[in-house]
Each structure stands twice: as structure tokens, then as C-alpha cells.
Design a protein around this motif. Structure first.
Motif, short mmCIF file in Angstrom:
data_model
loop_
_atom_site.label_atom_id
_atom_site.label_comp_id
_atom_site.label_asym_id
_atom_site.label_seq_id
_atom_site.Cartn_x
_atom_site.Cartn_y
_atom_site.Cartn_z
N ILE A 64 -4.61 4.25 -2.26
CA ILE A 64 -3.44 3.99 -3.12
C ILE A 64 -2.48 5.17 -3.07
N LEU A 65 -3.02 6.39 -3.05
CA LEU A 65 -2.17 7.57 -2.94
C LEU A 65 -1.38 7.56 -1.64
N TRP A 66 -2.02 7.06 -0.57
CA TRP A 66 -1.32 6.94 0.71
C TRP A 66 -0.17 5.94 0.61
N VAL A 67 -0.39 4.84 -0.12
CA VAL A 67 0.67 3.85 -0.34
C VAL A 67 1.81 4.47 -1.14
N VAL A 68 1.48 5.29 -2.14
CA VAL A 68 2.52 5.98 -2.92
C VAL A 68 3.35 6.88 -2.01
N ALA A 69 2.70 7.55 -1.08
CA ALA A 69 3.43 8.40 -0.13
C ALA A 69 4.35 7.55 0.74
N MET A 70 3.87 6.40 1.20
CA MET A 70 4.71 5.51 2.00
C MET A 70 5.90 5.00 1.19
N VAL A 71 5.66 4.68 -0.07
CA VAL A 71 6.74 4.22 -0.95
C VAL A 71 7.80 5.31 -1.10
N ALA A 72 7.37 6.55 -1.28
CA ALA A 72 8.32 7.66 -1.44
C ALA A 72 9.18 7.83 -0.19
N VAL A 73 8.53 7.82 0.96
CA VAL A 73 9.28 7.98 2.21
C VAL A 73 10.23 6.80 2.42
N ALA A 74 9.76 5.59 2.17
CA ALA A 74 10.60 4.40 2.35
C ALA A 74 11.79 4.42 1.38
N SER A 75 11.56 4.85 0.16
CA SER A 75 12.64 4.88 -0.85
C SER A 75 13.72 5.88 -0.46
N PHE A 76 13.32 7.09 -0.07
CA PHE A 76 14.30 8.09 0.35
C PHE A 76 15.04 7.63 1.60
N PRO A 118 -10.84 -5.38 -1.54
CA PRO A 118 -9.51 -5.46 -0.95
C PRO A 118 -8.90 -4.10 -0.64
N PHE A 119 -9.50 -3.02 -1.16
CA PHE A 119 -9.01 -1.68 -0.88
C PHE A 119 -9.67 -1.05 0.33
N ASP A 120 -10.44 -1.83 1.07
CA ASP A 120 -11.06 -1.34 2.30
C ASP A 120 -9.97 -0.83 3.24
N SER A 121 -10.10 0.42 3.67
CA SER A 121 -9.05 1.06 4.48
C SER A 121 -8.68 0.25 5.72
N ARG A 122 -9.66 -0.38 6.32
CA ARG A 122 -9.42 -1.13 7.56
C ARG A 122 -8.40 -2.23 7.37
N TYR A 123 -8.35 -2.81 6.17
CA TYR A 123 -7.41 -3.90 5.89
C TYR A 123 -6.25 -3.44 5.01
N PHE A 124 -6.55 -2.63 4.00
CA PHE A 124 -5.55 -2.26 3.00
C PHE A 124 -4.40 -1.45 3.61
N ILE A 125 -4.71 -0.42 4.38
CA ILE A 125 -3.69 0.45 4.93
C ILE A 125 -2.77 -0.28 5.92
N PRO A 126 -3.29 -1.02 6.91
CA PRO A 126 -2.39 -1.72 7.84
C PRO A 126 -1.50 -2.75 7.16
N ILE A 127 -2.07 -3.51 6.21
CA ILE A 127 -1.27 -4.53 5.53
C ILE A 127 -0.14 -3.89 4.72
N MET A 128 -0.44 -2.82 4.02
CA MET A 128 0.59 -2.14 3.24
C MET A 128 1.67 -1.55 4.16
N GLY A 129 1.26 -1.04 5.31
CA GLY A 129 2.24 -0.51 6.25
C GLY A 129 3.16 -1.57 6.79
N ILE A 130 2.61 -2.74 7.12
CA ILE A 130 3.44 -3.85 7.61
C ILE A 130 4.43 -4.30 6.54
N LEU A 131 3.94 -4.44 5.31
CA LEU A 131 4.81 -4.87 4.22
C LEU A 131 5.92 -3.86 3.98
N MET A 132 5.58 -2.57 3.99
CA MET A 132 6.55 -1.53 3.69
C MET A 132 7.67 -1.51 4.72
N GLY A 133 7.31 -1.64 5.99
CA GLY A 133 8.33 -1.62 7.03
C GLY A 133 9.32 -2.76 6.91
#
Length: 259
Positions: A64-76, A118-133
Motif C-alpha cells: 500500500i505504501l508503494w501505491v501511495v508513492a505511485m499516487v504521489a508521482v502520478a499527481s505531481f 488481494p494484497f499479494d504482491s504478484r497481483y496487487f502491484i501490477p494491477i495498481m500500476g496498470i490502473l495508475m498509468g
């Protein structure tokens, strides 16, 4: 099938083709293309290292902290590209990105894929990255068009207010135009998916050894969740930014950075 580092170097040589065209027609894109390519390689290499540790730890809070970092970068990034003032759009944009990615992403992982974790890194991180982009691309186009048209056609906005329209009714023409500009490319790509183009996610899965049927199912769902998440994110961002974009009397505030 893995790709050796030597073969990757051979693949990088393909960049010579577009760079030669830029050089041949004397465009100013050679330097920016080279810098972008180097940055991409370096960033992807670093991400590869990060992901190895994220997958190894497989900790929900770290993910989740990694997602927060992605959100920060995407927002800026969104604010830099749209030239909106930070005090106007930073928190609304970040809230839209985070809330939408978590709601839509977890719905897909928990309800559709039926994952026990659902927070399994193998699925959670890639899906969040796709959504964020995808949310970032839509947000940049929509916010740029919305605020550009709102400032350019202020007389229409005040005319509608003066003739008894509510605030929502007065900004509806500008919202409609922003939505059309932002989502028209998404809809066009969706309409020809599988006939004119083979999406990257599906192609990558097939090249990685997955059966075409499984890859197609995943790709269909990826298209649906990215489309939905982009809409939810944009709606949240615009709703929260609205209060910062107009004063108590409904007058448009100065919301763009100078220059």
C-alpha cells in the motif's frame, strides 16, 4: 522465454530507425528521445530491483505504501502537465488516483479473481500500476481541456449562471467536452481491440507461456477496469477540485500557473 542482455542490446539498436528519421528531417526530437530512452531503461531497471524485494517481502502495508508513492508521482506529473496550481488540484488529484485504484483494483482482485489475499504482491502491484498509468493519461487530457475551455469561454459560464442555471448546469458543457476529449481515444482503442491491435498485456502473457484463452480473459478485464477506474478517478478529482476552482459566489478563481 527469457531475453539475454546481449539480445536486449541488439533490440535497442532499433531506436536508430526513428532517430535517423528525426535527424533526416531536422526535428528537435533527437535529444529528448535519447534522454527519454535512457531514463526509461534506468527507471525500469530500478523498478525491477524494487519489485524483487516487494515480491519477496509480500507485505500488505509495504504494498500500500508503494501505491501511495505511485499516487504521489502520478499527481505531481498530472499537475506539471496541466499547469494547475498545487493548492487547487494536488489533493483532489491524489485522492482521485488513490481512491479509484484501491476500490476498482481491490474489486477486481477480490471479487473477480477471488484471491484469498488481494494484497499479494504478484497481483496487487501490477494491477495498481496498470490502473495508475491509465488514470494519469485520462486525467491530464480531461483536466487540461476542462480548465482551458472554462477559462477561454468564461462568458458562456457566466451567461448560463445569469439565466438561472445551477452551478452544475453551468459547468456541464465544459465537463462534457473534457469527457469527450479524454475518453474518445479509450473508446476507439476498445472498439478495435483484438482486430486492429493486440494489447500489450495479452501479448506479454502469451509470450510468457500463458494459453491464449487465459490471456484474452485477463486482457478483457484489464480494459474494463482501467476504463472504469479512469472515470471514477476523474469524477472524484473534479468534484473535490470544484470547491477550489470557484469562490463562494461562483466566480472562477485563478487556477493556472503563470507561463
Amino acid at each position: 522465454m527469457d531475453i539475454s542482455y546481449i539480445n536486449m542490446v541488439l533490440g535497442v539498436f532499433l531506436l536508430a530507425l526513428p532517430l535517423y528519421v528525426f535527424y533526416r528531417f531536422q526535428t528537435p526530437l533527437i535529444r529528448s528521445s535519447a534522454i527519454a530512452a535512457v531514463r526509461m531503461v534506468v527507471q525500469m531497471a530500478l523498478i525491477g530491483v524494487y519489485l524483487q524485494y516487494l515480491f519477496l517481502w509480500n507485505n500488505p502495508w509495504i504494498n500500500i505504501l508503494w501505491v501511495v508513492a505511485m499516487v504521489a508521482v502520478a499527481s505531481f506529473t498530472a499537475l506539471r502537465r496541466t499547469h494547475l496550481q498545487w493548492r487547487t488540484a494536488l489533493l483532489p488529484t491524489a485522492a482521485g488516483f488513490f481512491a479509484s485504484s484501491m476500490v476498482v483494483g481491490l474489486y477486481f482482485l477480490f471479487v473477480v479473481l477471488r484471491l484469498h489475499n488481494p494484497f499479494d504482491s504478484r497481483y496487487f502491484i501490477p494491477i495498481m500500476g496498470i490502473l495508475m498509468g491509465n488514470m494519469l493519461s485520462v486525467a491530464v487530457i480531461a483536466l487540461t481541456n476542462y480548465y482551458d475551455s472554462l477559462q477561454r469561454e468564461q462568458q458562456l459560464y457566466y451567461y448560463l449562471l445569469g439565466n438561472g442555471a445551477t452551478h452544475l448546469e453551468a459547468i456541464t458543457p465544459f465537463l462534457r467536452q473534457a469527457l469527450e476529449k479524454a475518453f474518445a481515444p479509450c473508446i476507439a482503442n476498445m472498439a478495435v481491440m483484438g482486430i486492429v491491435s493486440l494489447p500489450g498485456t495479452m501479448t506479454g502473457q502469451i509470450l510468457g507461456g500463458s494459453a491464449p484463452g487465459i490471456a484474452i480473459k485477463y486482457q478483457i478485464m484489464i480494459i474494463i477496469i482501467t476504463f472504469s477506474a479512469s472515470m471514477v478517478s476523474l469524477a472524484i478529482t473534479l468534484y473535490l477540485a470544484d470547491r477550489r476552482s470557484f469562490d463562494i459566489n461562483g466566480r472562477i478563481r485563478n487556477i493556472r500557473n503563470k507561463g
